[in-house]
Design a protein around this motif. Sequence first.
Motif: not given
Length: 482
Positions: A33, A35, A38, A42, A77-79, A83-86
């Motif tokens: 989570r 920033e 993330i 991206h 990449e999965t939201a 609020g976390r990103v896998k």
Amino acid sequence: MNTLQQYDFPMVMPVITESELIYPFMIIPLFTRDEDNIKAAHKAVEENSLVFIAFDDEQEQKKSFYEVGVIASIMRETALPDGRVKLLCKGLYRGKILSILQSLDEPLQAEVDIFDYKEYEHNKMNALLEVLREKVLHLANLDGRFSPDFLKTIESNDEPNRIVDFVASAMRLPKIHAYTLFAKDNVEERVLWLIDAVIEETQAQKLQKEIKNKVHNKMEQVNKEYFLKEQLKQIQKELGTENARDEEIEQYEQKLNELKPHMSENAYKEVYKQIKRLSRMHQDSGDANILQNYVEWVLEIPFGKYAKQKLSIAKVARQLDLDHYSLQKPKERIVEYFAVKELIAKREETQSHTKQNKSTDTNDIKQEKGTILCFYGPPGVGKTSLANSIAKAIKRQLVRIALGGLEDVNELRGHRRTYIGAMPGRITQGLIEAKEMNPLIVLDEIDKVGRSYRGDPTSVLLEILDPEQNHAFRDYYTSFDI
């Protein structure tokens, strides 16, 4: 090799920080989570580039990371709703940061190059790998963390760095140790370091297994004893003897409370402590039987019971003349002894009624210490019969202790309770037999006392008969003064 041909190293790539150590052969999901992480993910996905996974340095208070990490590709990449990103990442190979590149609008990036291993001697490496496989197999027999498929993998693989990474990941080493091994570029040192780690873990597992076995056996023993005690209670309940033990303890305590006013404080505390110990013991244990014998012996001592017949010289002389013809000198000496005792008793009685000059009278009239009469002569002349006459005259119980052939000092002073068959000494047994604390004790055949490796009874007799010491006689069995 195909992957290496696709990229030109060194190259710039986004940096993701991770707390757990990741190895090049892993395909692992990362949850973040942060920033910065993330944004870096991206960018890597958008540009279809590799990403450098660096490991946090927990020893530093501010955010920092190690320079050696894993070069990986992000497969998915999965939201997540929370609020976390896998990030599903595939490790490719080890890399090392050459320089950090960071700008305000861009995520953290770094120039990364492949972190190669040094050359090694293959024959020596094969020997080291055999040792490593043997140690891992030994550890696998103690610990279930290594699956059969894992053991087959390291057995069939000949790449030493891949084997080291496999074993290190399965051993769950502390992070600082795992990273130390991960960052080494000397292959032989990596294998040797891991062999030592496996040996240390094996010893720890052996110790844990030994402790677990001891605890398990102890628990089994405790459960077995508890089960047997419960069975015994039910059997006693059916037989109607369930409360017999409690009744005995209650009787001991009641009798002790009755004797308490006549006992010394030390004697009461000792007996009370032993009764409480007895109440906590199982009645069938050997120690309980020894302790119960002690309590029963001690409670038989006639504390506070004294013969109170008033001393009379006339009665003593009359009894001596009635039982014995002639023996004028012994009879005169006996009468003289009791005359002195009667005179002292009358002076003390007068003192109690006359309160004038109390301190002076107390110094003038001192309480008589225990005097010992000694009769000697050949057998059959009447020594013991004179003692019988004295006992009749003063209305005391007669206790005769034959010392002929006595060699063991414990016969007089009592045995230590730690010995099997321990008993009080003959002096204490005489008090119990007489049922009073001031009987007439005859030490017969004192000239025939022996001496052996068990001690010298004459030295004990000296202590017993010495007027300076015999005011408080301590029996080793009772452990208090009588």
